[in-house]
Structure formats: structure tokens, C-alpha cells
Write an enzyme that holds these catalytic residues in place. Structure first.
Site, PDB file in Angstrom:
ATOM      1  N   LYS A   1     -33.783  24.690 -10.157  1.00 49.81           N
ATOM      2  CA  LYS A   1     -34.379  24.384 -11.679  1.00 49.81           C
ATOM      3  C   LYS A   1     -33.628  23.503 -12.243  1.00 49.81           C
ATOM      4  CE  LYS A   1     -35.426  29.449 -12.053  1.00 49.81           C
ATOM      5  NZ  LYS A   1     -34.503  29.956 -11.236  1.00 49.81           N
TER       6      LYS A   1
ATOM      7  N   HIS B   1     -37.011  24.357 -16.254  1.00 57.92           N
ATOM      8  CA  HIS B   1     -36.170  25.540 -16.719  1.00 57.92           C
ATOM      9  C   HIS B   1     -36.916  26.031 -18.182  1.00 57.92           C
ATOM     10  CE1 HIS B   1     -32.869  28.201 -15.550  1.00 57.92           C
ATOM     11  NE2 HIS B   1     -33.603  28.773 -16.079  1.00 57.92           N
TER      12      HIS B   1
ATOM     13  N   TYR C   1     -27.219  28.467 -13.335  1.00 50.86           N
ATOM     14  CA  TYR C   1     -26.479  29.537 -12.831  1.00 50.86           C
ATOM     15  C   TYR C   1     -24.999  29.482 -12.301  1.00 50.86           C
ATOM     16  CZ  TYR C   1     -31.389  31.540 -12.868  1.00 50.86           C
ATOM     17  OH  TYR C   1     -32.425  31.822 -13.127  1.00 50.86           O
TER      18      TYR C   1
ATOM     19  N   ASP D   1     -34.014  32.559  -5.248  1.00 48.89           N
ATOM     20  CA  ASP D   1     -34.477  31.799  -6.512  1.00 48.89           C
ATOM     21  C   ASP D   1     -33.216  31.372  -7.092  1.00 48.89           C
ATOM     22  OD1 ASP D   1     -36.505  31.065  -8.800  1.00 48.89           O
ATOM     23  OD2 ASP D   1     -34.722  32.287  -9.757  1.00 48.89           O
TER      24      ASP D   1
END
Length: 307
Positions: free
Chosen positions: A84, A117, A55, A50
């Protein structure tokens, strides 16, 4: 039981592994931890990875996946990779370029799942959290139903096999489900969910529309964890069930979700914990265990995401 065989069918016919490896880490260590722990996760059996643009470690994740394919550990089709769409790219004209950027960073021709997201937008630009001179976030006005229409086109173009959402409530989901001309329903909704916030109503709603709930692990999104809340994994009920099954409280909490039909993302910045998460397939909770854990619900949110 082979964890790689444990999958849930999505409403578009594809399958998602019920146990995933979450790759979020604080920005200062995100890249290093991605390179250190993702290869180990794949080696011990994780096949669901994921990721997210926010990130800031998709390049490193891409390097890891490529290296694990090159050394014969996995084939591309063995890996279920999620990315995302971040809040600064919700304008329709920005959606596909954002996905293409993630694909380039991940060194992939397609992702298996691409998720919106959040159901809100921030001002487009390079900053993840654009702010004005007073330090306030600058929002953007975007109808996320228009964003969804471009995600549908990305699926048709083969850039992603499935499309879903994250952090949506049932009213926001209904807005997409009831929109005119809907081509694909979201396959999933990724949310905070744990024994203190069991999301039973949202779970029932999602199941009624064949939408899989995906559980965000306790380290999965950039947010502030409220220090005033009780520590979930120190709960005496979880501890007692864990002792009975000779497992950890964390495994009991994960197993509880899997038996409810929820896909779980396990985060680990410790190789012992990462390997231990695979034991979630080695035992089963009794109906009495399930009821006891279900009764722990307190509607406590650990994620205090201030936008």
C-alpha cells in the site's frame, strides 16, 4: 475444499484469493510477529499476504516469502502479495519511488496489488505521521486522481499487476471512476466491514462497478479501537449460529463475508487461530443464517482513525 483454489476475478482479469493473511501488528512487535507468524500462515495454506509500507515490516515479510520459495513450499506465482502507498507519498512524483522501495524491501520484482492506503495526503518525508510543534498532523494538498494516474503507469510498467484503493467512500470512488482519461478502474476497495457495519450500500455500489470489497480484519490498520462498543464476537446471534455449525463466532463472521462476495483478511498472532481460519471453507451458512447476521448491522465503526 482447497482454500488455495478459492479466488475472485478482478475487473482487470487477474484473480485474488478470497482469504488473505493480514500482517499489521503494533509497531513494537510488527517485525517479530511478521517473522514468527507469516511462515506458519503460508505453511497452513495462506497464499494472499496483505502488506503495507506503514506496517514497517515489509523487509521481514520479504525474507519470509523468499525463504518459503527457496524451501519449495511455494512458487512466486502462488503468492498474491499486496502493498500500500502511504499518505506521505501521494504526490505524483513520489508514487513510483514508494512502490519501488516496497518492492526492494519485499525482495520482489512486482506486487500483485498496490493500493492507495487513504484518500488524503500528509506532508512528504520520513515520518509516517508528520506533526507540527503543536502535535497536529501536517496535511499535504494532493489531488488523488493525479496519484491514480501514476498508479496506472506503475501497472503498465509491470511493477504491480493490479491497482486499488482503501478507505474510500462511494463519492471518492466516483471521483476516480468519472475522471477524464481513466485507463484502469480500481480493482478493489479495502475497508472496515463486519456484521455490525455491513457496508451494504458501499458493497452494492462497488459490485455495480466491478470493484471487489476487501474486508479489513480487526487488527489490520493502525488506529484506536473504541472500547465503548460491544464485543462483536460475543454477540449471541453469532454465537448461536457458531454453535449450530460447530465453528467459532469468528469463523461465522468471516464466512458471512465470503458468501457476500467479499475478500477477507484474517489476522492472527496465535498459530491456533491462524490455522483455524482455514476452516472458513469447511461449511456454509444457510439463507436464514445470512439474514440473521445481516440484521446485526448497527453502523458501528471499531476503527477510530484520527487524522
Amino acid at each position: 475444499m482447497d482454500p488455495k483454489s478459492q479466488r475472485v476475478k478482478l475487473n482487470d482479469g487477474h484473480f485474488i484469493p478470497v482469504l488473505g493473511f493480514g500482517t499489521y501488528a503494533p509497531p513494537e512487535v510488527a517485525k517479530r510477529e511478521a517473522l514468527e507468524f507469516t511462515p506458519f500462515a503460508i505453511e497452513v495454506g495462506f497464499r494472499h499476504i496483505d502488506c503495507a509500507h506503514a506496517y514497517q515490516n515489509e523487509e521481514e515479510i520479504g525474507q519470509v516469502i523468499r525463504s518459503k520459495i527457496a524451501d519449495g513450499t511455494v512458487k512466486r506465482e502462488d503468492i498474491f502479495c499486496t502493498s500500500k502507498l502511504w499518505l506521505t507519498s501521494l504526490r505524483p512524483e513520489l508514487v513510483r519511488p514508494a512502490l519501488e522501495k516496497s518492492l526492494k524491501n519485499l525482495q520482489l520484482d512486482y506486487v500483485d496489488l498496490y493500493i492507495m492506503h487513504y484518500p488524503l495526503a500528509l506532508k512528504p518525508g520520513k515520518e509516517l505521521y508528520p506533526k507540527d510543534e503543536n502535535g497536529k498532523l501536517i496535511f499535504d494538498s494532493v489531488d488523488f486522481c493525479r496519484t491514480w494516474e501514476v498508479l496506472e503507469k506503475c501497472k503498465d510498467a509491470g511493477l504491480t499487476k493490479s491497482i486499488g484503493v482503501s478507505n474510500f467512500n462511494h463519492k471518492q470512488l466516483e471521483k476516480i471512476l468519472n475522471k477524464s482519461g481513466l485507463k484502469y478502474k480500481p480493482v478493489c476497495n479495502q475497508v472496515e466491514c463486519h456484521p455490525y457495519l455491513n457496508q451494504s450500500k458501499l458493497l452494492d455500489f462497488c459490485k455495480s462497478h466491478e470493484i471487489v470489497l476487501v474486508l479489513l480484519s480487526v487488527s489490520e490498520i493502525p488506529c484506536r479501537v473504541n472500547p465503548n462498543h460491544p464485543v462483536l464476537l460475543e454477540d449471541p446471534v453469532l454465537s448461536a449460529i457458531a454453535q449450530k455449525h460447530k465453528k467459532t463466532a469468528a469463523l461465522v463472521a468471516l464466512r458471512y463475508q465470503i458468501q457476500r462476495g467479499i475478500v477477507v483478511l484474517a489476522k492472527g498472532n496465535n498459530k491456533k487461530w491462524i490455522k483455524e481460519n482455514m476452516q472458513v471453507f469447511d461449511f456454509e451458512l444457510t439463507p436464514e443464517d445470512m439474514k440473521a447476521v445481516n440484521d446485526l448491522n448497527r453502523n458501528i465503526r471499531y476503527y477510530d482513525f484520527h487524522l
